[in-house]
Design an enzyme around this catalytic site. Structure first.
Site, PDB file in Angstrom:
ATOM      1  N   HIS B  75      -2.855  16.227  -9.097  1.00 47.83           N
ATOM      2  CA  HIS B  75      -3.956  17.181  -8.950  1.00 47.83           C
ATOM      3  C   HIS B  75      -3.614  18.562  -9.506  1.00 47.83           C
ATOM      4  CE1 HIS B  75      -6.606  14.635  -6.390  1.00 47.83           C
ATOM      5  NE2 HIS B  75      -5.467  13.992  -6.279  1.00 47.83           N
ATOM      6  N   ASP B 191     -12.653   9.822  -2.613  1.00 46.98           N
ATOM      7  CA  ASP B 191     -11.358   9.246  -3.028  1.00 46.98           C
ATOM      8  C   ASP B 191     -11.345   7.720  -2.926  1.00 46.98           C
ATOM      9  OD1 ASP B 191      -8.650   8.642  -3.340  1.00 46.98           O
ATOM     10  OD2 ASP B 191      -8.033   9.546  -1.433  1.00 46.98           O
ATOM     11  N   HIS B 364      -3.868   7.639   1.798  1.00 48.29           N
ATOM     12  CA  HIS B 364      -5.265   7.501   1.376  1.00 48.29           C
ATOM     13  C   HIS B 364      -6.067   6.641   2.348  1.00 48.29           C
ATOM     14  CE1 HIS B 364      -4.634   9.363  -2.577  1.00 48.29           C
ATOM     15  NE2 HIS B 364      -3.432   8.829  -2.511  1.00 48.29           N
TER      16      HIS B 364
END
EC number: 3.1.-.-
Lengths: 551, 551
Positions: B75, B191, B364
């Site tokens: 990122h 995501d 995640h």
């Protein structure tokens, strides 16, 4: 009368693959398995890897037989190369021999003597009495061996898991292993592939439920991808196909070949009215079809990859297709498989694989099964085989937990000779072993230095600097010529190469070296200067090759 | 007054990594994240990959800010390259900015304006009002954003999971996401990394139990290996160290740097009497020590690899060591990690990793958390981001299951422009995007053609054929010279190269081509003949480069 038995692995103790183990007395030698290994990712350009069989060649007068546990490539794949240098009778079960014969035919190897063996039917080879013991694994007709010798009994498990509900109904022979155990076993060699996996490996039959869920809800055609050797898996696809009223089309060279042999020999049952040729699939609606092919590892030339990329003659992906990848990713192939899954998904296909459904079980024993094997056989000495070091070490810990003293456990390397006598076991000698690279037609002509060159070339390419020199005056005949590939984009290299040419020219002119007599010296200087130049400009280290041409 | 909002990803929609998303109106543009990607295995010699930022450079007059969700490389890793061409204020939370500042310092980039942001504190940038919303992830201080515009509210989740017991006690802000949901959200970008994973991702705190089991039973020193950015994980090592009466030594450049920044900014709490310098470890007994370092992906230059290979200055593996690899293998790194584990095992160390213990959880969201996010936000339109196609497609199916009509779901590609107006959303335009390779000092000078050359060189090496020609008579001045590397072992190549030389010489003599004027023609002939010759002899296809030197 055997005074000792030597046990030595030519491969399989530092890798998954290359499985090949020698058993010898002073009189006789047998070899169990001759497997290949698929190249690791740093073995650039290598097609396959086979064990160094020098020790076998040196002892060919003693070699009595090659004995096979099962027909997986990591146990039989090196046979064609072994047979290029010696002739030896090959012993195996019916399906194992069937698959090996087909392989040898491809290599145009003839005049081989085959001996068919059966579980629980003993046979004698020189100092060795062998009894095949039925095991269960991800290929049909696999066996382990009890090898009875004058110094004691040795058990070699082959690859196995303890499948309590095998697809073919032929159970793992616990009685036989236990019987040998009760009579006393000197040494156990056992499969370590899944030694780090807790619990009990699922039965092959568990896949059936996963298949049934997917097959019965699929709205269109189904593609099942698995290893060509996994006859049980194909059988389960066929069984589920029949239950869900679908026809089965088997495609891909190795898949068709294996299925044909297995059908002929009675190991795979497909009713004729269920089997469909690839040419005929257009006659059936999508909802009636299951296609079985290879490519579960994302191999670029496989059925699945060609279908995914639209390069297959008869089969194109449709958005209503369901793809089932019924196999485990071999470490190193994960990205290639992901790429194929992405391509299939982009074309609309639904993809089921290990990561999102229950469409695969391992063929190797997990920890609880490994414990059962040790407890059944109760060996005096233990040698974990088939696996990388960490797996074999884990297997050794399991054996220790079960009460085998650590001094009796041999977590040894390829080439280490374990010598068994009536009284003890010890590891003192070492023989030559190694990995031989097969690249195209060459066997062993690609060695570490070539691989190192390929690695260097793969990272930053190369630079060739050609200097032409008069063989009478020793003078430069023209400006140096610099050729480069794999270093940087050509359109962006003009200025840099011009600078480099001038740099080399100045270096030669100022060096005071006689180009005619001191070619070695000037080459060294050019290499050093060019490396420095490129590191400063680009931070790259290509292979630099200066060439002095005397004209 | 914004008439429209364009949303377009420069990366992150066809890969894990390269995350970078543009939001623009007719007046203003903001960029959320500027991530890198680690090269895939066929990107030979490439160090890192960054997005093609052309679209940003073309619109630099409109660009108002770079907004960061969190400080992971995928990122923020491309920021130094982005800033080489433009200057733009960077917005991020305290720790995110702290880690980015350290990175820019390494690149010697100064004069950057940083704006610190906080969860739930709104700020305005041109046409955009942004509110950072606290999320939980495998790095501390991550946020998502609610972006309020004249055409509606857009939610960008950043990377997240819903950790109900976060290590720092700062919970995922469900209320805020739900509040925006209740007021009406136009578009959700969420995501997709774990969209194929069933269930609910475990809390980071679950690791604690795994650590405690291992730490309390370890008989010697403990080495914990994780990502340098995983501050929570380091905190848990420290907490468990204190409970088990051990000191913690943090080693490795990036690990020390990140831990130092996190400690200074209050995100990592290590009592001074628990922290030990690398130089001091000799003062403590093994039983008192935990060493924390990097190398969980088997990277050759990392702390763990150097320790395993015995190349680390202060830390050598002992047979009593316990190594805990607290991370997941990134696809493609599995073999490298296995090699390190084998090396450690051979030296006697006990190794705990993902495969045999509970020492890692993902950062995640799994499917159930993704559903929660969609149900909280209840967006009109949905765009799965961060993931390869198959993951985003799975995420899209989940959204459909929850009632979002498929026409409102945009599973689009990098560069596809999603245009939002008050009334609708459509995808019509496409901008230029792509992957730029960074190799050493070069950014973008290694392109596909160079990579293809490297792949060819890596497989079979190269053959250079040098022909010297008189520039007056056009006659051959000497026998052709053939140089080869990476093709086959030199000692085995003499005969073959001699044959090849004669073959080329005959070819030239018999071709009737004027070498002076028709260099292109003769080069083509040589290349073809040499390819055929080598394929027949070796079944290999090296790169063949004929060079005509006119003297």
């Amino acid at each position: 009368m055997a005074e000792f038995v030597n046990v030595v692995a030519l491969g399989g103790l530092d890798e998954i693959g290359l499985n090949s183990t020698v058993f010898e007395t002073q009189n006789d030698m047998i070899l169990v398995d001759a497997g290949l290994m698929f190249p690791e990712e740093d073995m650039l350009g290598v097609d396959i890897v086979i064990p160094d069989f020098s020790y076998i060649y040196e002892n060919k007068d003693k070699l009595r037989a090659l004995i096979l546990t099962h027909a997986h490539e990591d146990h039989v794949g090196a046979i064609p190369y072994l047979l290029q240098n010696i002739n030896v009778p090959i012993y195996g079960t019916k399906l194992t021999l069937g698959l090996v014969k087909a392989k040898l035919k491809e290599f145009k190897i003839t005049n081989v003597q085959f001996v068919e063996i059966e579980p629980s039917r003993k046979f004698q080879i020189g100092d060795f009495e062998l009894e095949p013991i039925r095991t269960t694994h991800s290929i049909v007709d696999g066996v382990g061996f009890a090898i009875t010798t004058d110094v004691g009994v040795i058990i070699h498990t082959g690859d196995f898991k303890i499948d309590q509900t095998p697809v073919d109904g032929k159970p793992f022979d616990m009685l036989k292993f236990s019987e040998y155990g009760s009579k006393g076993v000197k040494l156990l060699l056992s499969d370590s592939t899944n030694a780090t996996v807790k619990g009990f490996t699922g039965s092959e039959k568990e896949i059936k439920r996963g298949f049934l869920d997917i097959f019965s809800s699929a709205k269109g055609r189904i593609l099942v991808v698995t290893f060509a050797s996994n006859i049980h898996r194909i059988q389960q696809v066929v069984n589920t196909a029949i239950e869900t009223n679908r026809k089965v089309c088997i495609t891909g060279k190795s898949m068709v070949q294996n299925a044909t042999i297995a059908r002929q020999l009675g190991y795979l049952s497909i009713p004729d009215n269920v089997l469909v040729c690839e040419d005929e699939i257009a006659k059936f609606s999508d909802k009636e079809l299951i296609i079985v092919t290879t490519g579960s590892q994302g191999e670029p030339m496989s059925g699945l990859s060609r279908i995914a990329l639209g390069e297959h003659k008869n089969i194109k992906i449709k958005p209503t297709d369901t793809v089932v990848i019924s196999a485990k990713a071999i470490p190193g192939n994960e990205r290639a498989i992901l790429k194929v899954i992405n391509t299939l998904s982009r074309k609309g296909a639904k993809v089921f694989y290990e990561g999102n459904s229950n469409v695969h079980v391992s063929g190797h024993a997990s920890q609880e099964e490994l414990k059962l094997m040790i407890n059944m056989v109760r060996p005096q000495y233990f040698m974990p085989i088939h696996g990388e070091y960490m797996m074999r070490r884990q297997h050794a810990s399991i054996a220790e937990e079960l009460g085998i003293p650590s001094r009796n456990i041999f977590t040894i390397d390829n080439g280490d000779v374990l010598t068994l006598t009536k009284d003890n076991a010890k590891m003192e000698q070492k023989i030559r072993t190694g990995r031989v690279f097969v690249d195209g037609k060459g066997v062993g002509d690609v060695e570490d230095v070539v691989i190192r060159d390929r690695i260097k070339l793969s990272t930053d390419g190369f630079v060739v600097v050609i200097v032409t020199v008069s063989n009478t005056t020793g003078e430069l005949l023209s400006d140096p010529e610099i050729i480069t590939k794999g270093l940087l984009y050509e359109e962006k290299s003009q200025k840099l190469l011009h600078e480099a040419t001038m740099m080399v020219k100045n270096l030669i002119n100022q060096s005071g070296v006689d180009l005619k007599t001191d070619a070695y010296e000037i080459k060294k200087k050019i290499r050093k200067a060019m490396n420095k130049f490129l590191h400063k400009k680009l931070m790259r280290n290509p292979m630099v090759l200066p060439i002095i041409m005397e004209i």
